[in-house]
Design an enzyme around this catalytic site. Structure first.
Site, PDB file in Angstrom:
ATOM      1  N   PRO A  89       0.815  -1.217   0.000  1.00 37.93           N
ATOM      2  CA  PRO A  89       0.000   0.000   0.000  1.00 37.93           C
ATOM      3  C   PRO A  89       0.853   1.273   0.000  1.00 37.93           C
ATOM      4  O   PRO A  89       0.345   2.360  -0.280  1.00 37.93           O
ATOM      5  CB  PRO A  89      -0.812  -0.105   1.299  1.00 37.93           C
ATOM      6  CG  PRO A  89      -0.766  -1.547   1.670  1.00 37.93           C
ATOM      7  CD  PRO A  89       0.558  -2.045   1.180  1.00 37.93           C
ATOM      8  N   GLU A 116       2.565  -8.003   8.161  1.00 37.68           N
ATOM      9  CA  GLU A 116       2.586  -6.532   8.121  1.00 37.68           C
ATOM     10  C   GLU A 116       3.596  -6.010   7.104  1.00 37.68           C
ATOM     11  O   GLU A 116       3.819  -4.805   7.012  1.00 37.68           O
ATOM     12  CB  GLU A 116       2.895  -5.959   9.506  1.00 37.68           C
ATOM     13  CG  GLU A 116       2.006  -6.480  10.631  1.00 37.68           C
ATOM     14  CD  GLU A 116       0.522  -6.382  10.300  1.00 37.68           C
ATOM     15  OE1 GLU A 116       0.087  -5.300   9.885  1.00 37.68           O
ATOM     16  OE2 GLU A 116      -0.188  -7.404  10.443  1.00 37.68           O
ATOM     17  N   ARG A 154      -1.999  -7.944 -20.888  1.00 33.98           N
ATOM     18  CA  ARG A 154      -2.944  -7.475 -21.907  1.00 33.98           C
ATOM     19  C   ARG A 154      -2.324  -6.487 -22.887  1.00 33.98           C
ATOM     20  O   ARG A 154      -2.835  -6.311 -23.989  1.00 33.98           O
ATOM     21  CB  ARG A 154      -4.147  -6.789 -21.244  1.00 33.98           C
ATOM     22  CG  ARG A 154      -4.994  -7.702 -20.387  1.00 33.98           C
ATOM     23  CD  ARG A 154      -6.005  -6.897 -19.600  1.00 33.98           C
ATOM     24  NE  ARG A 154      -6.839  -6.084 -20.461  1.00 33.98           N
ATOM     25  CZ  ARG A 154      -7.876  -6.534 -21.150  1.00 33.98           C
ATOM     26  NH1 ARG A 154      -8.214  -7.794 -21.050  1.00 33.98           N
ATOM     27  NH2 ARG A 154      -8.572  -5.731 -21.925  1.00 33.98           N
ATOM     28  N   ASP A 169      -9.767  -0.157 -25.419  1.00 33.36           N
ATOM     29  CA  ASP A 169     -10.404  -0.320 -24.119  1.00 33.36           C
ATOM     30  C   ASP A 169     -10.367   0.940 -23.269  1.00 33.36           C
ATOM     31  O   ASP A 169      -9.669   1.887 -23.546  1.00 33.36           O
ATOM     32  CB  ASP A 169      -9.684  -1.421 -23.334  1.00 33.36           C
ATOM     33  CG  ASP A 169     -10.505  -2.694 -23.306  1.00 33.36           C
ATOM     34  OD1 ASP A 169     -11.513  -2.747 -24.011  1.00 33.36           O
ATOM     35  OD2 ASP A 169     -10.110  -3.614 -22.581  1.00 33.36           O
TER      36      ASP A 169
HETATM   37  C1  4G3 Z   1       3.224  -4.850   2.537  1.00 32.69           C
HETATM   38  C2  4G3 Z   1      -0.480  -4.481  -1.511  1.00 32.69           C
HETATM   39  C3  4G3 Z   1       2.401  -5.822   1.991  1.00 32.69           C
HETATM   40  C4  4G3 Z   1       2.801  -4.052   3.549  1.00 32.69           C
HETATM   41  C5  4G3 Z   1      -0.247  -5.423  -0.532  1.00 32.69           C
HETATM   42  C6  4G3 Z   1       0.689  -5.178   3.484  1.00 32.69           C
HETATM   43  C7  4G3 Z   1      -2.558  -3.969  -0.498  1.00 32.69           C
HETATM   44  C8  4G3 Z   1      -1.650  -3.755  -1.497  1.00 32.69           C
HETATM   45  C9  4G3 Z   1       1.122  -5.996   2.476  1.00 32.69           C
HETATM   46  C10 4G3 Z   1       1.523  -4.194   4.038  1.00 32.69           C
HETATM   47  C11 4G3 Z   1      -1.182  -5.575   0.474  1.00 32.69           C
HETATM   48  C12 4G3 Z   1      -1.939  -2.728  -2.540  1.00 32.69           C
HETATM   49  C13 4G3 Z   1       0.228  -7.005   1.886  1.00 32.69           C
HETATM   50  N1  4G3 Z   1      -2.324  -4.862   0.456  1.00 32.69           N
HETATM   51  N2  4G3 Z   1      -2.767  -1.752  -2.245  1.00 32.69           N
HETATM   52  N3  4G3 Z   1      -1.032  -6.431   1.522  1.00 32.69           N
HETATM   53  O1  4G3 Z   1      -1.402  -2.830  -3.637  1.00 32.69           O
HETATM   54  O2  4G3 Z   1       1.088  -3.365   5.016  1.00 32.69           O
END
Ligand code: 4G3
Length: 249
Positions: A89, A116, A154, A169
């Site tokens: 994230p 985490e 794609r 698209d």
């Molecule tokens: C790293 C990516 C990985 C840190 C991974 C959580 C959402 C996304 C993860 C963390 C994820 C995304 C694994 N969740 N928005 N979970 O691309 O806090």
């Protein structure tokens, strides 16, 4: 193009990637996919891949050493140069522009984290780029890795049945897609737009462009601010807006 996915759940990646457009791209060798499980790179009897966070608090962190070995093995598996990508994230938000950027590489190693996340020192030294598929948290990076792979696949030549369909698209031209219709020509008393039954391909293309512009204006006006409309497109959109106003009054 080659993808190497590092994951504690290789079956999720392999099963999902075996289906549909991506599955066919793999079968026809337009894409190569291999998964790497950090658990296979542990050396303790319990095959531990997680550990408690320094500083305390809830949740676990992926153990650094099995991950480092996995990344190095995946990178060294083929000579070809590669980008190592971590899905999190905290990464750069993926959009079609980002997808097109990523599709220029002949090889991507995708690290799908669990818990985490990973030790920050791995990020600094072993990860080239950090990407996110959106501002939300999932329980693992597997779905984001699959999303990235699908979107990149794609764009590759020959992966979609119709060579040009990726470019027509949604989002490719910076606009939302136009509406689609199939049989029957009347459903619940609602008819298909007449123009689509005329066989006049020029008129149909113009109608579709106008609809794409109009739908974007209605649903995602922010996208219109990012692109420069041609004179022709601006007048199509003006017509669309005028027609909408006429419907209302
Ligand atoms: C790293 C990516 C990985 C840190 C991974 C959580 C959402 C996304 C993860 C963390 C994820 C995304 C694994 N969740 N928005 N979970 O691309 O806090």
């Amino acid at each position: 193009m080659r993808f190497d996915v590092i994951t504690l759940f290789p079956e999720v990646i392999e099963k999902t990637a075996s289906m549909g457009v991506v599955g066919r791209a793999i079968s026809s060798d337009k894409i190569q996919l291999k998964t790497w499980n950090p658990r296979d790179f542990t050396e303790d009897v319990h095959r531990r891949v997680d550990d408690r966070p320094f500083g305390g608090g809830p949740g676990m962190v992926m153990k650094i050493e099995p991950l480092r070995k996995t990344i190095q093995s995946a990178v060294e598996f083929v000579k070809e140069s590669t980008k190592v990508i971590y899905l999190s994230p905290q990464g750069r938000r993926l959009d079609q522009q980002g997808v097109n950027y990523l599709s220029q590489f002949s090889r991507l190693v995708l690290l799908a984290g669990r818990y985490e996340g990973i030790d920050e020192r791995l990020l600094d030294d072993y990860i080239d780029e950090e990407w996110s598929i959106g501002d939300f948290v999932l329980s693992g990076g597997e779905l984001p890795a699959l999303v990235l792979m699908d979107a990149v696949a794609r764009t590759l030549p020959g992966v979609l049945g119709h060579e040009c369909s990726a470019n027509e698209d949604s989002f490719i031209a910076g606009l939302l897609d136009h509406p689609h219709y199939t049989r029957p020509d009347v459903f619940d008393g609602v008819a298909v737009p007449d123009v689509l039954l005329t066989g006049d391909h020029k008129k149909i293309a113009t109608w579709r462009e106008k609809q794409a512009l109009g739908k974007t204006w209605q649903k995602r006006p922010d996208l219109l601010e990012k692109i420069e409309l041609s004179k022709h497109q601006q007048s199509l959109l003006d017509e669309y807006i005028q027609e909408q106003n006429n419907l209302k009054s």
